[in-house]
Write a protein that holds these residues in place. Structure first.
Motif, PDB file in Angstrom:
ATOM      1  N   TYR A 149       0.845  -1.188   0.000  1.00  0.00           N
ATOM      2  CA  TYR A 149       0.000   0.000   0.000  1.00  0.00           C
ATOM      3  C   TYR A 149       0.883   1.240   0.000  1.00  0.00           C
ATOM      4  O   TYR A 149       1.810   1.355   0.801  1.00  0.00           O
ATOM      5  N   ARG A 150       0.590   2.159  -0.926  1.00  0.00           N
ATOM      6  CA  ARG A 150       1.299   3.432  -0.970  1.00  0.00           C
ATOM      7  C   ARG A 150       0.697   4.368   0.077  1.00  0.00           C
ATOM      8  O   ARG A 150      -0.521   4.512   0.173  1.00  0.00           O
ATOM      9  N   LEU A 151       1.562   5.031   0.846  1.00  0.00           N
ATOM     10  CA  LEU A 151       1.117   5.890   1.929  1.00  0.00           C
ATOM     11  C   LEU A 151       1.185   7.354   1.529  1.00  0.00           C
ATOM     12  O   LEU A 151       1.927   7.735   0.615  1.00  0.00           O
ATOM     13  N   PRO A 152       0.435   8.208   2.206  1.00  0.00           N
ATOM     14  CA  PRO A 152       0.470   9.644   1.883  1.00  0.00           C
ATOM     15  C   PRO A 152       1.862  10.224   2.073  1.00  0.00           C
ATOM     16  O   PRO A 152       2.655   9.738   2.891  1.00  0.00           O
ATOM     17  N   ASP A 153       2.181  11.264   1.302  1.00  0.00           N
ATOM     18  CA  ASP A 153       3.483  11.921   1.421  1.00  0.00           C
ATOM     19  C   ASP A 153       3.645  12.564   2.797  1.00  0.00           C
ATOM     20  O   ASP A 153       2.674  12.959   3.441  1.00  0.00           O
ATOM     21  N   GLY A 154       4.877  12.661   3.225  1.00  0.00           N
ATOM     22  CA  GLY A 154       5.170  13.351   4.472  1.00  0.00           C
ATOM     23  C   GLY A 154       5.326  12.448   5.673  1.00  0.00           C
ATOM     24  O   GLY A 154       5.695  12.912   6.758  1.00  0.00           O
ATOM     25  N   GLY A 155       5.070  11.154   5.532  1.00  0.00           N
ATOM     26  CA  GLY A 155       5.214  10.243   6.654  1.00  0.00           C
ATOM     27  C   GLY A 155       6.607   9.650   6.721  1.00  0.00           C
ATOM     28  O   GLY A 155       7.478   9.950   5.908  1.00  0.00           O
ATOM     29  N   LEU A 156       6.819   8.776   7.687  1.00  0.00           N
ATOM     30  CA  LEU A 156       8.115   8.135   7.848  1.00  0.00           C
ATOM     31  C   LEU A 156       8.244   6.865   7.014  1.00  0.00           C
ATOM     32  O   LEU A 156       9.308   6.238   7.006  1.00  0.00           O
ATOM     33  N   ALA A 157       7.197   6.471   6.292  1.00  0.00           N
ATOM     34  CA  ALA A 157       7.262   5.328   5.380  1.00  0.00           C
ATOM     35  C   ALA A 157       6.520   5.681   4.097  1.00  0.00           C
ATOM     36  O   ALA A 157       5.480   6.343   4.132  1.00  0.00           O
ATOM     37  N   ASP A 158       7.072   5.266   2.951  1.00  0.00           N
ATOM     38  CA  ASP A 158       6.438   5.505   1.655  1.00  0.00           C
ATOM     39  C   ASP A 158       5.434   4.413   1.314  1.00  0.00           C
ATOM     40  O   ASP A 158       4.402   4.669   0.693  1.00  0.00           O
ATOM     41  N   HIS A 159       5.763   3.176   1.672  1.00  0.00           N
ATOM     42  CA  HIS A 159       4.895   2.031   1.434  1.00  0.00           C
ATOM     43  C   HIS A 159       4.833   1.174   2.692  1.00  0.00           C
ATOM     44  O   HIS A 159       5.781   1.148   3.481  1.00  0.00           O
ATOM     45  N   VAL A 160       3.730   0.479   2.848  1.00  0.00           N
ATOM     46  CA  VAL A 160       3.626  -0.542   3.881  1.00  0.00           C
ATOM     47  C   VAL A 160       3.377  -1.875   3.181  1.00  0.00           C
ATOM     48  O   VAL A 160       2.620  -1.955   2.209  1.00  0.00           O
ATOM     49  N   GLU A 161       4.051  -2.901   3.642  1.00  0.00           N
ATOM     50  CA  GLU A 161       3.955  -4.251   3.073  1.00  0.00           C
ATOM     51  C   GLU A 161       3.372  -5.195   4.116  1.00  0.00           C
ATOM     52  O   GLU A 161       3.918  -5.338   5.204  1.00  0.00           O
ATOM     53  N   TRP A 162       2.276  -5.836   3.769  1.00  0.00           N
ATOM     54  CA  TRP A 162       1.688  -6.872   4.606  1.00  0.00           C
ATOM     55  C   TRP A 162       2.096  -8.222   4.030  1.00  0.00           C
ATOM     56  O   TRP A 162       1.818  -8.518   2.865  1.00  0.00           O
ATOM     57  N   ARG A 163       2.770  -9.033   4.802  1.00  0.00           N
ATOM     58  CA  ARG A 163       3.382 -10.256   4.292  1.00  0.00           C
ATOM     59  C   ARG A 163       2.864 -11.486   5.029  1.00  0.00           C
ATOM     60  O   ARG A 163       2.686 -11.473   6.251  1.00  0.00           O
ATOM     61  N   ALA A 164       2.663 -12.565   4.271  1.00  0.00           N
ATOM     62  CA  ALA A 164       2.371 -13.886   4.840  1.00  0.00           C
ATOM     63  C   ALA A 164       3.292 -14.887   4.154  1.00  0.00           C
ATOM     64  O   ALA A 164       3.547 -14.789   2.946  1.00  0.00           O
ATOM     65  N   ARG A 165       3.820 -15.842   4.920  1.00  0.00           N
ATOM     66  CA  ARG A 165       4.707 -16.832   4.312  1.00  0.00           C
ATOM     67  C   ARG A 165       4.633 -18.147   5.084  1.00  0.00           C
ATOM     68  O   ARG A 165       4.174 -18.190   6.239  1.00  0.00           O
ATOM     69  N   ALA A 166       5.086 -19.206   4.420  1.00  0.00           N
ATOM     70  CA  ALA A 166       5.134 -20.534   5.029  1.00  0.00           C
ATOM     71  C   ALA A 166       6.368 -21.252   4.506  1.00  0.00           C
ATOM     72  O   ALA A 166       6.774 -21.039   3.355  1.00  0.00           O
ATOM     73  N   GLU A 167       6.974 -22.087   5.343  1.00  0.00           N
ATOM     74  CA  GLU A 167       8.152 -22.825   4.909  1.00  0.00           C
ATOM     75  C   GLU A 167       8.195 -24.202   5.559  1.00  0.00           C
ATOM     76  O   GLU A 167       7.720 -24.399   6.679  1.00  0.00           O
ATOM     77  N   ILE A 168       8.767 -25.148   4.801  1.00  0.00           N
ATOM     78  CA  ILE A 168       8.974 -26.516   5.277  1.00  0.00           C
ATOM     79  C   ILE A 168      10.450 -26.833   5.108  1.00  0.00           C
ATOM     80  O   ILE A 168      11.003 -26.711   4.011  1.00  0.00           O
ATOM     81  N   VAL A 169      11.109 -27.218   6.197  1.00  0.00           N
ATOM     82  CA  VAL A 169      12.532 -27.554   6.179  1.00  0.00           C
ATOM     83  C   VAL A 169      12.672 -28.964   6.726  1.00  0.00           C
ATOM     84  O   VAL A 169      12.262 -29.239   7.857  1.00  0.00           O
TER      85      VAL A 169
END
Length: 306
Positions: free
Chosen positions: A61-81
């Protein structure tokens, strides 16, 4: 001492970017794309062991100008080792472990530098139910040589919940519109204590993109803007890590975690107006004492734009 420094450094920058990015994503943020990565060892070298399989997907998600972050990323992941089957490698091997992670990361430019920092909550162990899904998939595909966690005597990582924090700084040096080199440094704390440095090479229209995240398993760069770069692109990378600890091989494990490891990867990405396809390979060095060869992992992703 080094372990404490890594955790403190990663935690401080993660909270600075990710938490502020999270707060702003509910205030005028707009959807800016999706990025994903799937890896499987069987597609890499015909075996199915160690970094057996993983999937990672992120919404941006692109965030409004002037903040401390330009984009926020929501992540989900899974792994099998998993270890090798006893028939293919008799004797001792690494413990079996599965993990599912859900996290949030903030992305920000600092002049010529690109920053990414955040945290994920990890559920580790048999409660993820990934072992059962793997067994069902292997039975369906008739993969009889794959390891299955049906023997309770084999070592496995116990159920737990942990935080994994990470902070990355990179500089994307554009040689021209279709060629860029992107050196970076990455620090991970919490469930893993790892310091990494490396570089990525971008050839083709993908080199013009400036929002990136990284696959945890292989280090592969993925961008939610890939569909904007029509044509064929080539992406490669290499990194080296100093490892203090890892939830994949705990301190009480019979396996001894090596304190250095390296990764290399390369692949081709075909981008179009409707989506993109990526196919590549990654080479992962020894991760624990007793591992006698590097591992080759297949990488791929298919994304459609609606």
């Amino acid at each position: 001492m080094c372990q404490n420094y890594l955790t403190a450094f990663a935690a401080a920058l993660s909270l600075l970017l990710a938490n502020i990015g999270h707060a702003q994503s509910t205030d005028g943020g707009s959807f800016d794309g999706y990025a994903s990565s799937f890896t499987n060892d069987f597609f890499g070298d015909g075996h199915d062991r160690w970094r057996s399989a993983s999937y990672q997907g992120s919404l941006f998600y692109r965030l409004p100008d002037g903040g401390l972050a330009d984009h926020v990323e929501w992540r989900a992941r899974a792994e099998i080792v998993s270890p090798w089957t006893p028939a293919e490698q008799p004797g001792f091997d690494r413990p079996f472990v599965t993990a599912i992670g859900i996290g949030v990361f903030g992305h920000r430019r600092f002049g010529v530098l690109q920053g990414r920092a955040g945290a994920e909550l990890l559920s580790i162990g048999s409660e993820t139910v990934l072992a059962e899904l793997q067994l069902a998939a292997h039975d369906r595909l008739n993969l009889k040589k794959s390891f299955h966690m049906t023997d309770e005597s084999h070592e496995s990582v116990e159920n737990s919940v942990a935080f994994r924090l990470s902070t990355e700084l990179a500089y994307q040096f554009a040689l021209n519109d279709n060629l860029a080199i992107r050196p970076y440094a990455l620090v991970t704390g919490g469930a893993e204590q790892v310091g990494t440095f490396g570089a990525d090479l971008l050839i083709g229209s993908i080199a013009g993109q400036n929002v990136w995240t990284r696959d945890v398993t292989t280090g592969r760069l993925v961008s939610p803007q890939a569909h904007l770069a029509e044509g064929v692109s080539f992406v490669a990378g290499w990194d080296s890590s100093f490892v203090e600890s890892s939830y994949l091989i705990p301190d009480d494990s019979s396996a001894r975690l090596l304190d250095e490891r390296s990764r290399a990867r390369a692949g081709v990405q075909l981008n179009g107006a409707m989506g993109n396809i990526f196919i590549g390979q990654a080479w992962l060095s020894e991760e624990f004492e007793g591992q006698v060869e590097a591992q080759r992992v297949g990488m791929m992703s298919i994304s459609f734009i609606f």
